[in-house]
Design a protein around this motif. Structure first.
Motif, PDB file in Angstrom:
ATOM      1  N   ALA A  41      -1.966  20.879  -0.953  1.00 19.30           N
ATOM      2  CA  ALA A  41      -1.942  22.281  -0.536  1.00 19.30           C
ATOM      3  C   ALA A  41      -0.545  22.869  -0.715  1.00 19.30           C
ATOM      4  N   LEU A  42       0.481  22.118  -0.295  1.00 18.54           N
ATOM      5  CA  LEU A  42       1.849  22.608  -0.448  1.00 18.54           C
ATOM      6  C   LEU A  42       2.237  22.690  -1.920  1.00 18.54           C
ATOM      7  N   ALA A  43       1.877  21.677  -2.697  1.00 20.65           N
ATOM      8  CA  ALA A  43       2.213  21.689  -4.121  1.00 20.65           C
ATOM      9  C   ALA A  43       1.581  22.888  -4.822  1.00 20.65           C
ATOM     10  N   ASP A  44       0.357  23.220  -4.452  1.00 22.97           N
ATOM     11  CA  ASP A  44      -0.312  24.370  -5.064  1.00 22.97           C
ATOM     12  C   ASP A  44       0.392  25.676  -4.709  1.00 22.97           C
ATOM     13  N   ILE A  45       0.838  25.792  -3.475  1.00 24.37           N
ATOM     14  CA  ILE A  45       1.558  27.003  -3.050  1.00 24.37           C
ATOM     15  C   ILE A  45       2.847  27.163  -3.847  1.00 24.37           C
ATOM     16  N   VAL A  46       3.605  26.080  -3.964  1.00 23.01           N
ATOM     17  CA  VAL A  46       4.880  26.142  -4.685  1.00 23.01           C
ATOM     18  C   VAL A  46       4.648  26.440  -6.164  1.00 23.01           C
TER      19      VAL A  46
ATOM     20  N   PHE B  14       3.524  14.635  -4.166  1.00 24.20           N
ATOM     21  CA  PHE B  14       2.530  15.665  -4.463  1.00 24.20           C
ATOM     22  C   PHE B  14       1.535  15.185  -5.503  1.00 24.20           C
ATOM     23  N   ARG B  15       1.810  14.057  -6.139  1.00 26.24           N
ATOM     24  CA  ARG B  15       0.893  13.520  -7.154  1.00 26.24           C
ATOM     25  C   ARG B  15      -0.255  12.741  -6.527  1.00 26.24           C
ATOM     26  N   LEU B  16      -0.124  12.423  -5.256  1.00 24.52           N
ATOM     27  CA  LEU B  16      -1.168  11.691  -4.537  1.00 24.52           C
ATOM     28  C   LEU B  16      -1.613  12.538  -3.350  1.00 24.52           C
ATOM     29  N   GLY B  17      -2.895  12.794  -3.255  1.00 25.37           N
ATOM     30  CA  GLY B  17      -3.378  13.584  -2.132  1.00 25.37           C
ATOM     31  C   GLY B  17      -3.211  12.838  -0.826  1.00 25.37           C
ATOM     32  N   GLY B  18      -2.673  13.501   0.176  1.00 26.90           N
ATOM     33  CA  GLY B  18      -2.477  12.856   1.465  1.00 26.90           C
ATOM     34  C   GLY B  18      -1.966  13.846   2.483  1.00 26.90           C
ATOM     35  N   PRO B  19      -1.834  13.416   3.727  1.00 30.23           N
ATOM     36  CA  PRO B  19      -1.293  14.291   4.772  1.00 30.23           C
ATOM     37  C   PRO B  19       0.168  14.623   4.476  1.00 30.23           C
TER      38      PRO B  19
ATOM     39  N   ILE C  84      -0.928  24.406   6.624  1.00 26.25           N
ATOM     40  CA  ILE C  84      -0.601  23.640   5.415  1.00 26.25           C
ATOM     41  C   ILE C  84      -0.411  22.198   5.850  1.00 26.25           C
ATOM     42  N   THR C  85      -1.423  21.375   5.612  1.00 26.66           N
ATOM     43  CA  THR C  85      -1.406  20.030   6.177  1.00 26.66           C
ATOM     44  C   THR C  85      -1.473  18.921   5.146  1.00 26.66           C
ATOM     45  N   THR C  86      -1.628  19.254   3.860  1.00 17.78           N
ATOM     46  CA  THR C  86      -1.730  18.212   2.832  1.00 17.78           C
ATOM     47  C   THR C  86      -0.688  18.418   1.741  1.00 17.78           C
ATOM     48  N   THR C  87      -0.393  17.335   1.055  1.00 13.65           N
ATOM     49  CA  THR C  87       0.593  17.414  -0.028  1.00 13.65           C
ATOM     50  C   THR C  87       0.108  18.332  -1.148  1.00 13.65           C
TER      51      THR C  87
ATOM     52  N   SER D  49      10.032   3.181  -3.630  1.00 13.08           N
ATOM     53  CA  SER D  49       8.839   3.233  -4.472  1.00 13.08           C
ATOM     54  C   SER D  49       7.596   2.916  -3.657  1.00 13.08           C
ATOM     55  N   MET D  50       7.717   2.001  -2.699  1.00 17.09           N
ATOM     56  CA  MET D  50       6.572   1.655  -1.845  1.00 17.09           C
ATOM     57  C   MET D  50       6.087   2.868  -1.065  1.00 17.09           C
ATOM     58  N   GLN D  51       7.026   3.633  -0.519  1.00 23.96           N
ATOM     59  CA  GLN D  51       6.649   4.818   0.246  1.00 23.96           C
ATOM     60  C   GLN D  51       6.011   5.878  -0.646  1.00 23.96           C
ATOM     61  N   LEU D  52       6.574   6.074  -1.838  1.00 14.85           N
ATOM     62  CA  LEU D  52       6.022   7.055  -2.766  1.00 14.85           C
ATOM     63  C   LEU D  52       4.605   6.703  -3.184  1.00 14.85           C
ATOM     64  N   ASP D  53       4.319   5.409  -3.282  1.00 12.53           N
ATOM     65  CA  ASP D  53       3.029   4.959  -3.786  1.00 12.53           C
ATOM     66  C   ASP D  53       1.940   4.930  -2.721  1.00 12.53           C
ATOM     67  N   GLN D  54       2.293   5.218  -1.464  1.00 17.79           N
ATOM     68  CA  GLN D  54       1.304   5.208  -0.392  1.00 17.79           C
ATOM     69  C   GLN D  54       0.902   6.647  -0.080  1.00 17.79           C
ATOM     70  N   ALA D  55      -0.292   7.030  -0.518  1.00 20.48           N
ATOM     71  CA  ALA D  55      -0.736   8.415  -0.361  1.00 20.48           C
ATOM     72  C   ALA D  55      -0.718   8.862   1.096  1.00 20.48           C
TER      73      ALA D  55
END
Length: 331
Positions: A182-187, A119-124, A177-180, A107-113
């Protein structure tokens, strides 16, 4: 131990510790240290010693305070849990009384953008549990369309894997494709979901995370290593969060607990003696209260077994699925 501040309670933590049954004088391996929930519970039993392992140095750094309060009973090691046999030997504990592991992303890893797992948090687009090796962005940039389709189908169980792979390859020709997001939008343009269903990118993100971190290979190897380090009567407790992990744990324990013998139709075969006795005929799952408090608990399954005095079984080859080094080399 009575540490100050709120205590992190892992999913199915109470049940896991009950199955592990730590006792005074025992040595235990917390193979996925994370926020230290299992280690704290084990250390609450006087006279126990814990070897905590995590490949994420952020988790290791977060545990230094617990090390200080443990009075020398907790040792933390930054490493992959597949290496737990070597880690135990280096700590002077070639045989231990219990191994507990909570597999998958924390959960800690998921919560760190900035870690790029969600894909719910914008990040690299990173997804690495450790701090080395190719990132998810590297895989998305370099893997062939066929490899991407296989990765997404095998590790994400995504029925539309070919369409997703094709869309990724087309998009990366236009821009990296360098951000979460961007990939989520493609999928999301090629996978649809009805209201109330999981996000269209869920399975693709799961697949890339598992692949980048070689999670299923790590689990196979960690289970085999646990078999080698556990004393007779020592216990193995594993909490998993999706069907791929749970299937690996279930198959491992069933194979190791199987008694030899033939049938009236087939002669008796020469089979290794059972190295484990299964303690959970069915997986332990979370109750309604725990699920209400932590929705992630909904998919959790706990399996446990006790080591016999039989020798460890011969190691089996890893499954023939995509390998990170091969894909990055284009092989």
């Amino acid at each position: 131990m009575n540490p100050a501040g709120p205590r992190h309670i892992p999913v199915l933590g109470r049940q896991a510790i009950e199955m592990l049954a730590p006792r005074d004088g025992g040595i235990y391996v917390d193979a996925t240290f994370g926020a230290g929930g299992y280690s704290r519970a084990i250390l609450d039993v006087a006279g126990t010693r814990v070897i905590g392992i995590d490949r994420d140095r952020t988790a290791i750094a977060g545990g230094f305070d617990l090390v200080d309060r443990s009075g020398g009973r907790l040792t933390l090691v930054e490493d992959r849990f597949s290496n737990l046999a070597e880690i135990c030997a280096a700590q002077g504990a070639s045989a231990v009384d219990g191994v507990v592991m909570d597999v998958g992303v924390s959960s800690m890893q998921l919560d760190q953008a900035e870690r790029g797992f969600s894909f719910r948090l914008g990040g690299p687009l990173d997804m690495r549990m450790g701090h080395d090796g190719p990132s998810a962005a590297d895989v998305v940039a370099r893997a062939s369309e066929a490899d991407l389709a296989n990765i997404i189908y095998i590790f994400g169980e995504e029925r539309h894997s070919r369409a997703v792979a094709k869309a990724i390859v087309a998009a990366r020709k236009e821009a990296p494709i360098t951000t979460t997001r961007a990939l989520a939008d493609i999928v999301s343009k090629v996978v649809w979901s009805r209201p109330g269903e999981i996000h269209p990118a869920t399975r693709t993100f799961q697949a890339l995370r598992i692949f980048v971190n070689e999670e299923l290979d790590e689990l196979h190897l960690a289970l085999a290593a646990s078999e080698h380090v556990l004393k007779p009567g020592g216990r193995l407790v594993v909490v998993s969060f999706h069907s791929l992990e749970d299937r690996i744990v279930k198959n491992f324990l069933v194979e190791r607990a199987r008694a030899g013998g033939g049938s009236r139709h087939l002669p008796e075969v020469n089979q290794a003696a059972p190295s484990f006795v299964i303690l959970t005929k069915r997986p332990v799952t979370a109750d309604d209260d725990e699920i209400a408090a932590n929705p992630r608990a909904r998919s959790a399954k706990l399996r446990a077994a006790e080591r016999t005095a039989a020798p460890a079984h011969a190691g089996a080859a890893l499954p023939a699925w995509p390998v990170l080094d091969d894909v990055m080399r284009g092989g």
